[in-house]
Design a protein around this motif. Structure first.
Motif, PDB file in Angstrom:
ATOM      1  N   HIS A  43       0.833  -1.210   0.000  1.00 24.56           N
ATOM      2  CA  HIS A  43       0.000   0.000   0.000  1.00 24.56           C
ATOM      3  C   HIS A  43       0.866   1.257   0.000  1.00 24.56           C
ATOM      4  CE1 HIS A  43      -3.479  -2.569   0.911  1.00 24.56           C
ATOM      5  NE2 HIS A  43      -4.212  -1.539   0.544  1.00 24.56           N
ATOM      6  N   TYR A  46       2.221   1.945  -3.344  1.00 23.18           N
ATOM      7  CA  TYR A  46       1.186   2.562  -4.197  1.00 23.18           C
ATOM      8  C   TYR A  46       1.075   4.056  -3.929  1.00 23.18           C
ATOM      9  CZ  TYR A  46      -0.898  -1.438  -6.533  1.00 23.18           C
ATOM     10  OH  TYR A  46      -1.114  -2.497  -7.370  1.00 23.18           O
ATOM     11  N   SER A 117      -9.802   1.504   4.559  1.00 20.77           N
ATOM     12  CA  SER A 117      -9.835   0.856   3.241  1.00 20.77           C
ATOM     13  C   SER A 117      -9.122   1.750   2.244  1.00 20.77           C
ATOM     14  CB  SER A 117     -11.299   0.678   2.818  1.00 20.77           C
ATOM     15  OG  SER A 117     -11.396   0.417   1.436  1.00 20.77           O
ATOM     16  N   GLY A 118      -8.673   1.151   1.134  1.00 18.73           N
ATOM     17  CA  GLY A 118      -8.101   1.943   0.048  1.00 18.73           C
ATOM     18  C   GLY A 118      -9.116   2.955  -0.475  1.00 18.73           C
ATOM     19  N   PHE A 119     -10.363   2.722  -0.142  1.00 19.77           N
ATOM     20  CA  PHE A 119     -11.448   3.636  -0.486  1.00 19.77           C
ATOM     21  C   PHE A 119     -11.185   5.027   0.114  1.00 19.77           C
ATOM     22  CE2 PHE A 119     -16.058   4.835  -0.275  1.00 19.77           C
ATOM     23  CZ  PHE A 119     -16.342   4.637  -1.611  1.00 19.77           C
ATOM     24  N   PHE A 124      -5.584   8.833  -4.413  1.00 17.92           N
ATOM     25  CA  PHE A 124      -6.301   8.193  -5.524  1.00 17.92           C
ATOM     26  C   PHE A 124      -7.472   9.075  -5.956  1.00 17.92           C
ATOM     27  CE2 PHE A 124      -9.292   5.105  -7.406  1.00 17.92           C
ATOM     28  CZ  PHE A 124      -8.455   4.508  -8.334  1.00 17.92           C
ATOM     29  N   ARG A 125      -8.199   9.639  -4.975  1.00 19.02           N
ATOM     30  CA  ARG A 125      -9.319  10.543  -5.303  1.00 19.02           C
ATOM     31  C   ARG A 125      -8.821  11.793  -6.014  1.00 19.02           C
ATOM     32  NH1 ARG A 125     -12.313   6.557  -5.371  1.00 19.02           N
ATOM     33  NH2 ARG A 125     -13.127   5.777  -3.415  1.00 19.02           N
ATOM     34  N   ARG A 293      -8.152  -1.039 -12.079  1.00 15.89           N
ATOM     35  CA  ARG A 293      -9.412  -1.245 -11.365  1.00 15.89           C
ATOM     36  C   ARG A 293      -9.927  -2.681 -11.554  1.00 15.89           C
ATOM     37  NH1 ARG A 293     -12.298   3.052  -9.720  1.00 15.89           N
ATOM     38  NH2 ARG A 293     -11.582   5.147 -10.233  1.00 15.89           N
ATOM     39  N   HIS A 296      -7.598  -5.032  -9.634  1.00 14.65           N
ATOM     40  CA  HIS A 296      -7.821  -4.883  -8.190  1.00 14.65           C
ATOM     41  C   HIS A 296      -9.143  -5.556  -7.810  1.00 14.65           C
ATOM     42  CE1 HIS A 296      -9.638  -2.417  -4.860  1.00 14.65           C
ATOM     43  NE2 HIS A 296      -8.465  -2.619  -4.297  1.00 14.65           N
ATOM     44  N   VAL A 300      -9.593  -8.563  -5.240  1.00 17.94           N
ATOM     45  CA  VAL A 300     -10.479  -8.462  -4.085  1.00 17.94           C
ATOM     46  C   VAL A 300     -11.437  -9.656  -4.072  1.00 17.94           C
ATOM     47  CG1 VAL A 300     -12.367  -7.089  -3.096  1.00 17.94           C
ATOM     48  CG2 VAL A 300     -10.280  -5.957  -3.899  1.00 17.94           C
ATOM     49  N   GLY A 309     -16.887  -4.717   1.667  1.00 22.87           N
ATOM     50  CA  GLY A 309     -15.550  -4.180   1.925  1.00 22.87           C
ATOM     51  C   GLY A 309     -15.432  -3.558   3.306  1.00 22.87           C
ATOM     52  N   GLY A 311     -14.415  -0.758   3.792  1.00 21.23           N
ATOM     53  CA  GLY A 311     -14.787   0.654   3.623  1.00 21.23           C
ATOM     54  C   GLY A 311     -16.287   0.854   3.474  1.00 21.23           C
ATOM     55  N   GLY A 312     -17.056  -0.244   3.480  1.00 23.45           N
ATOM     56  CA  GLY A 312     -18.517  -0.092   3.493  1.00 23.45           C
ATOM     57  C   GLY A 312     -19.216  -0.257   2.151  1.00 23.45           C
ATOM     58  N   THR A 313     -18.465  -0.589   1.086  1.00 25.61           N
ATOM     59  CA  THR A 313     -19.131  -0.826  -0.199  1.00 25.61           C
ATOM     60  C   THR A 313     -19.492  -2.309  -0.306  1.00 25.61           C
ATOM     61  OG1 THR A 313     -17.230  -1.480  -1.513  1.00 25.61           O
ATOM     62  CG2 THR A 313     -17.584   0.887  -1.234  1.00 25.61           C
ATOM     63  N   TYR A 318     -18.992  -3.560  -6.398  1.00 27.94           N
ATOM     64  CA  TYR A 318     -18.792  -2.114  -6.556  1.00 27.94           C
ATOM     65  C   TYR A 318     -17.538  -1.848  -7.407  1.00 27.94           C
ATOM     66  CZ  TYR A 318     -16.611   2.348  -5.567  1.00 27.94           C
ATOM     67  OH  TYR A 318     -15.949   3.546  -5.719  1.00 27.94           O
TER      68      TYR A 318
END
Ligand code: HEM
Length: 371
Positions: A43, A46, A117-119, A124-125, A293, A296, A300, A309, A311-313, A318
């Motif tokens: 991570h 990345y 989470s990577g979220f 990245f955003r 994506r 990944h 996952v 996940g 992160g909640g997705t 997703y």
């Protein structure tokens, strides 16, 4: 640092900070989780690459800000975009290393990570927003903005990036200014349209008069041809084009799309070569992130199966959908819909061809400096 101070490797690279920045949580929880170090290092690697990608993107955005992009700057920007493409290959390949961790190895510490989470990767955003991923096209997760999982400070940073100029917008403005779509008497758009219409009419007449076709086959081919004609009409008719834009099926302005088409069709003319490389690099970047994506999402899937996940997705579902929809430069891919074979391209008048030549090639050459 003064000139006579000698640079020392470990100090220059801040290795003390870097190599003590891996703090597995499993040990603190009294667990033996051998693979957590790998998880952290991958991570972190990345995030370092994301930093470099942002650096390159910011360099390009800055040079594309003025109303005039110097040819030398353009060439450097292409170098930097191509560097991003090279980094993306590493980003995709790096997942191989992480996949040496089995799902059970991951279970040794996964529960300790919730809700991180990577979220929550701010960089990245920022990359997504700098490129031009439109906020209203993001997949919604439980009807909540993707920034709600971030700290207040990080959410502010990401929201500010949503408002900042994007690479898509800057490239659009630059394309729309391209001087070559209309040079003196040569109007690329008119020539292109005439060529396409003539070709479509000729194809239609050929289908109508081909007596080897059964009536059913003839009707089928005519229907296909109608569909092709309608697709071209969606480009020729400005209102139809704007409707596509409103539906999010096109993102570039009409002027920019036409210019990108011309660059694609005449990309080997000397003055078009660097612009063509730029468009290719942007296409590669879009493809590179889509590949990352997808890859990944697959990783996952094999790591956590159908679980949600941290992160909640919904997890894999997703991520798979985001790989398909979270794209930015799809217009550049769609240019191929409107490509013509080289032998059908409208001929460039001699003086236009000369003006697209390099100065030293003997023409009265001019470069794309006006851009
Ligand atoms: C065992 C390894 C990994 C697993 C199981 C995993 C799992 C997930 C899951 C389930 C999500 C969806 C959000 C959520 O609900 O949590 C996600 C998102 C994300 N992950 Fe990973 N991940 C892993 C490794 C990585 C690595 C190495 C990176 C590199 C930085 C990364 C970056 C991201 C990013 C950027 C997102 C957001 C994607 C988006 O919203 O489009 N992940 N991850």
């Amino acid at each position: 640092m003064t000139a006579d101070e000698r640079v020392y490797y470990a100090d220059y690279l801040r290795l003390e900070q870097l190599l003590t920045a891996q703090q597995p949580v499993a040990g603190e929880a009294g667990r033996d989780a051998h693979d957590e170090l790998l998880f952290i290092i991958v991570h972190q690697a990345y995030e370092l690459w994301f930093k470099q990608v942002l650096w390159e993107l910011d360099g390009v955005l800055e040079r594309f800000a003025p109303d005039h992009v110097d040819d030398r700057d353009l060439s450097r920007c292409v170098d930097w975009l191509e560097r991003i493409v090279a980094i993306q290959k590493v980003l995709v390949q790096q997942l191989d290393v992480l996949e040496t961790m089995t799902p059970l190895d991951f279970m040794d510490f996964r529960d300790l990570l919730t809700p991180s989470s990577g979220f929550q990767s701010v960089q990245f955003r920022l990359i997504e927003n700098r490129l031009g991923l439109a906020t209203d096209t993001r997949l919604s997760i439980n009807d909540r903005a993707y920034t709600t999982v971030l700290s207040d400070e990080h959410a502010r940073t990401v929201r500010a990036a949503e408002q900042a100029p994007t690479l898509l917008e800057r490239v659009d403005a630059w394309l729309a200014r391209t001087p070559f779509t209309a040079v003196d008497e040569f109007d690329f758009w008119r020539e292109y349209r005439d060529t396409v219409v003539e070709q479509l009419d000729r194809d239609r007449a050929a289908i109508r008069t081909d007596d080897r076709l059964s009536e059913a086959d003839r009707q089928r081919q005519l229907a296909t041809q109608d569909a092709t004609r309608a697709t071209f009409e969606s480009l020729f008719d400005r209102d139809a084009y704007e409707e596509l834009r409103e539906r999010g099926e096109r993102r570039l302005s009409h002027e920019a799309f036409v210019a990108a088409l011309m660059i694609t069709l005449y990309g080997h003319e000397p003055a078009m070569q660097v612009p063509r490389r730029l468009l290719t690099a942007l296409t590669d970047i879009d493809e590179g992130f889509a590949l990352w994506r997808h890859r990944h999402a697959l990783m996952v899937h094999r790591m956590i199966g159908g679980r949600v996940g941290t992160g909640g997705t919904s997890g894999h579902d997703y991520l798979r959908d985001a790989a398909v929809t979270h794209r930015v430069f799809t217009d550049l891919f769609n240019l191929s819909t409107f490509a013509l074979p080289r032998h059908r391209l409208p001929d460039l008048p001699d003086d236009v061809r000369r003006r697209m030549g390099f100065v030293h090639s003997g023409g009265s050459g001019r470069s794309t400096d006006d851009g």
